[in-house]
Design a protein around this motif. Structure first.
Motif, mmCIF file in Angstrom:
data_model
loop_
_atom_site.group_PDB
_atom_site.id
_atom_site.type_symbol
_atom_site.label_atom_id
_atom_site.label_comp_id
_atom_site.label_asym_id
_atom_site.label_seq_id
_atom_site.Cartn_x
_atom_site.Cartn_y
_atom_site.Cartn_z
ATOM 1 N N PRO A 350 -8.799 0.206 -4.048
ATOM 2 C CA PRO A 350 -9.409 -1.119 -3.906
ATOM 3 C C PRO A 350 -8.921 -1.819 -2.643
ATOM 4 N N MET A 351 -9.848 -2.352 -1.870
ATOM 5 C CA MET A 351 -9.486 -2.978 -0.596
ATOM 6 C C MET A 351 -8.719 -4.279 -0.787
ATOM 7 N N SER A 352 -8.823 -4.924 -1.913
ATOM 8 C CA SER A 352 -8.145 -6.203 -2.145
ATOM 9 C C SER A 352 -6.873 -6.043 -2.966
ATOM 10 N N SER A 353 -6.372 -4.813 -3.027
ATOM 11 C CA SER A 353 -5.114 -4.566 -3.731
ATOM 12 C C SER A 353 -3.981 -4.482 -2.717
ATOM 13 N N GLY A 354 -2.768 -4.321 -3.238
ATOM 14 C CA GLY A 354 -1.618 -4.129 -2.368
ATOM 15 C C GLY A 354 -1.226 -2.666 -2.334
ATOM 16 N N TRP A 355 0.064 -2.416 -2.448
ATOM 17 C CA TRP A 355 0.593 -1.056 -2.369
ATOM 18 C C TRP A 355 0.948 -0.547 -3.757
ATOM 19 N N GLU A 356 0.243 -1.080 -4.763
ATOM 20 C CA GLU A 356 0.526 -0.689 -6.146
ATOM 21 C C GLU A 356 -0.800 -0.484 -6.868
ATOM 22 N N SER A 357 -1.721 0.218 -6.194
ATOM 23 C CA SER A 357 -3.072 0.357 -6.722
ATOM 24 C C SER A 357 -3.215 1.479 -7.729
ATOM 25 N N GLY A 358 -2.245 2.405 -7.775
ATOM 26 C CA GLY A 358 -2.368 3.577 -8.635
ATOM 27 C C GLY A 358 -3.046 4.748 -7.955
ATOM 28 N N ALA A 359 -3.549 4.558 -6.739
ATOM 29 C CA ALA A 359 -4.016 5.683 -5.918
ATOM 30 C C ALA A 359 -2.778 6.183 -5.187
ATOM 31 N N TRP A 360 -2.024 7.065 -5.847
ATOM 32 C CA TRP A 360 -0.631 7.293 -5.498
ATOM 33 C C TRP A 360 -0.415 7.804 -4.086
ATOM 34 N N VAL A 361 -1.201 8.760 -3.643
ATOM 35 C CA VAL A 361 -0.987 9.292 -2.297
ATOM 36 C C VAL A 361 -1.232 8.206 -1.247
ATOM 37 N N LEU A 362 -2.287 7.432 -1.401
ATOM 38 C CA LEU A 362 -2.578 6.360 -0.454
ATOM 39 C C LEU A 362 -1.513 5.280 -0.519
ATOM 40 N N ASP A 363 -1.041 4.954 -1.722
ATOM 41 C CA ASP A 363 0.018 3.960 -1.863
ATOM 42 C C ASP A 363 1.312 4.453 -1.224
ATOM 43 N N PHE A 364 1.602 5.750 -1.398
ATOM 44 C CA PHE A 364 2.835 6.293 -0.822
ATOM 45 C C PHE A 364 2.777 6.278 0.698
ATOM 46 N N VAL A 365 1.665 6.723 1.265
ATOM 47 C CA VAL A 365 1.527 6.684 2.721
ATOM 48 C C VAL A 365 1.629 5.238 3.217
ATOM 49 N N GLY A 366 0.959 4.320 2.504
ATOM 50 C CA GLY A 366 0.999 2.922 2.902
ATOM 51 C C GLY A 366 2.362 2.288 2.743
ATOM 52 N N SER A 367 3.170 2.796 1.810
ATOM 53 C CA SER A 367 4.484 2.202 1.573
ATOM 54 C C SER A 367 5.398 2.322 2.784
ATOM 55 N N TRP A 368 5.153 3.312 3.631
ATOM 56 C CA TRP A 368 5.981 3.480 4.827
ATOM 57 C C TRP A 368 5.772 2.345 5.812
ATOM 58 N N GLU A 369 4.627 1.691 5.697
ATOM 59 C CA GLU A 369 4.391 0.506 6.533
ATOM 60 C C GLU A 369 5.496 -0.527 6.330
ATOM 61 N N TRP A 370 5.998 -0.621 5.112
ATOM 62 C CA TRP A 370 6.935 -1.684 4.805
ATOM 63 C C TRP A 370 8.334 -1.443 5.348
ATOM 64 N N THR A 371 8.670 -0.209 5.687
ATOM 65 C CA THR A 371 10.002 0.042 6.243
ATOM 66 C C THR A 371 10.018 -0.043 7.764
ATOM 67 N N ILE A 372 8.888 -0.427 8.364
ATOM 68 C CA ILE A 372 8.809 -0.487 9.825
ATOM 69 C C ILE A 372 8.594 -1.914 10.327
ATOM 70 N N PRO A 373 7.484 -2.601 9.983
ATOM 71 C CA PRO A 373 7.248 -3.938 10.558
ATOM 72 C C PRO A 373 8.197 -4.972 9.971
ATOM 73 N N GLY A 374 8.300 -6.104 10.682
ATOM 74 C CA GLY A 374 9.186 -7.158 10.213
ATOM 75 C C GLY A 374 10.650 -6.777 10.344
ATOM 76 N N GLY A 375 10.924 -5.744 11.134
ATOM 77 C CA GLY A 375 12.281 -5.237 11.258
ATOM 78 C C GLY A 375 12.441 -3.975 10.439
ATOM 79 N N THR A 376 12.697 -2.850 11.100
ATOM 80 C CA THR A 376 12.835 -1.582 10.391
ATOM 81 C C THR A 376 14.020 -1.638 9.432
ATOM 82 N N SER A 377 14.094 -0.640 8.536
ATOM 83 C CA SER A 377 15.222 -0.586 7.604
ATOM 84 C C SER A 377 16.550 -0.501 8.353
ATOM 85 N N GLU A 378 16.555 0.186 9.495
ATOM 86 C CA GLU A 378 17.779 0.279 10.284
ATOM 87 C C GLU A 378 18.204 -1.096 10.798
#
Length: 398
Positions: A350-378
């Motif tokens: 769903p285009m209006s969902s976040g990273w918890e849509s239950g489409a697991w592969v797409l959510d997993f790939v998208g989850s990497w977005e969160w460890t990069i912008p706004g300051g990487t995990s490092e």
């Protein structure tokens, strides 16, 4: 607000959600075209606006005015009822509003805050190909020319730029000053001549991120926010909007829809009648993730309350961002593993969902977005070490 009053407010929000959250929005937004996505997002935003739920964190005179406990309840109930996310309005409602309220002129606020409520869409024009994590290294230039500025350069990872009406833009106005002291902050009309937006095709098939090319784009002098060359300080107001309630909303969504999809995946029987949940190792990992999510939600609420009270530590937001982003990866990775081969065939979400849509592969790939912008995990770990724990700064050279 007393506990009794808060219970009454929770009941009001709960009743509203039952009556207004579209029951089939996940189905209708899966595979939606861009115009369908934009129309749905506008309509959902206006529903929230009419209820007084669209901008609860804004001052009352601009359509907000909710107390902090009420805002927490609102986000909890929206997440519990699986309401669509305000994907399209996110930058406008949080980043643009925070910037205008903290550093904008009265005229800038009068012009844009009501327009945002009417549906004006914003994009953030900060990162560049050579200035991602090191944002202060940006090279887009803005030179003074008569009654305005002329901007040339390139921005990247501009989420939703193809839909945007306005842009929060950082550009260098003093090329010889130390890099954090020569940056200015602008409001850029995306309809200005000389702007080209190119969506970036992602591994998921979406084109959420964009490049923005600026070729001699004119910005009137009244588009400057704050003082000239003081854009770095203004940008901290923008980035500060990512703390607190925005993280609490994401945590609540992960703890509601996200964990619910994960539990359903574990309970689903395979053709032989076996459930992943019946495996002791799976049950143990599921329980561990539930505990982590519970901790995340508590941590977010604590950050919000201490930030409101003015006692949040200098690294607290980094702790929450780091914890959320890496927990999101663990949850979606586990969902992909439990989902097996079938999970790899679900290539739409769903285009209006976040990273918890239950489409697991797409959510997993998208989850990497969160460890990069706004300051990487490092970078977050460095902030936690230096500002939170008081450890020595990393050496800058030999």
């Amino acid at each position: 607000m007393t506990g009794h009053d808060l219970d009454g407010f929770r009941g009001e929000v709960r009743d509203w959600c039952r009556a207004h959250v579209p029951a089939d929005w996940r189905r209708s937004q899966t595979g939606a075209t861009d115009p369908e996505f934009v129309r749905f997002q506008h309509e959902w935003f206006q529903q929230l606006r009419r209820a007084g739920y669209a901008v609860p964190h804004w001052p009352r005179e601009y359509g907000g005015g909710m107390s902090l406990p009420e805002q927490i309840v609102l986000y909890q109930e929206l997440a519990a009822h699986d309401a669509p996310r305000l994907v399209l309005a996110f930058v406008a409602v949080h980043h643009a509003a925070a910037t205008l309220l903290a550093a904008g002129t009265d005229e800038q606020r009068r012009r844009h805050l009501p327009a945002i409520l009417d549906g004006e869409i914003w994009v953030q024009g900060f990162s560049e190909p050579g200035a991602g994590s090191d944002l202060a290294a940006l090279r887009t230039s803005a030179r003074r020319d008569g009654d305005g500025y002329v901007v040339t350069g390139q921005k990247v990872w501009a989420s939703g730029a193809q839909y945007a009406d306005w842009c929060l833009l950082l550009a260098r106005t003093d090329p010889v000053a130390p890099k954090r002291r020569g940056i200015s902050y602008f409001l850029l009309d995306m309809r200005s001549p000389g702007i080209q937006v190119r969506p970036i095709r992602q591994a998921t098939g979406e084109s959420h991120f964009c490049e923005i090319f600026l070729d001699e784009v004119r910005i009137p002098a009244d588009g400057l926010v704050g003082a000239e060359h003081a854009g770095w300080q203004v940008a901290q107001q923008t980035l500060g909007a990512e703390r607190g309630l925005t993280m609490l909303e994401l945590a609540e969504r992960l703890g509601n829809a996200g964990f619910r999809w994960l539990l359903e995946a574990c309970e689903r029987a395979d053709p032989g009648g076996r459930r992943a949940l019946d495996d002791a190792v799976v049950a143990d990992r599921l329980a561990a993730l539930e505990i982590e999510i519970f901790g995340l939600r508590a941590l977010c609420r604590d950050l919000v309350e201490r930030h409101e009270a003015g006692v949040a530590g200098p690294a607290d937001a980094s702790v929450v961002k780091l914890y959320y982003s890496e927990l999101l990866q663990r949850v979606t990775d586990f969902g992909t593993e439990v989902g097996g081969l079938a999970a790899h065939t679900t290539l739409r979400k769903p285009m209006s969902s976040g990273w918890e849509s239950g489409a697991w592969v797409l959510d997993f790939v998208g989850s990497w977005e969160w460890t990069i912008p706004g300051g990487t995990s490092e970078i977050q770990r460095t902030i936690i070490a230096e500002r939170g724990l008081g450890l020595p700064r990393e050496p800058t050279g030999t």
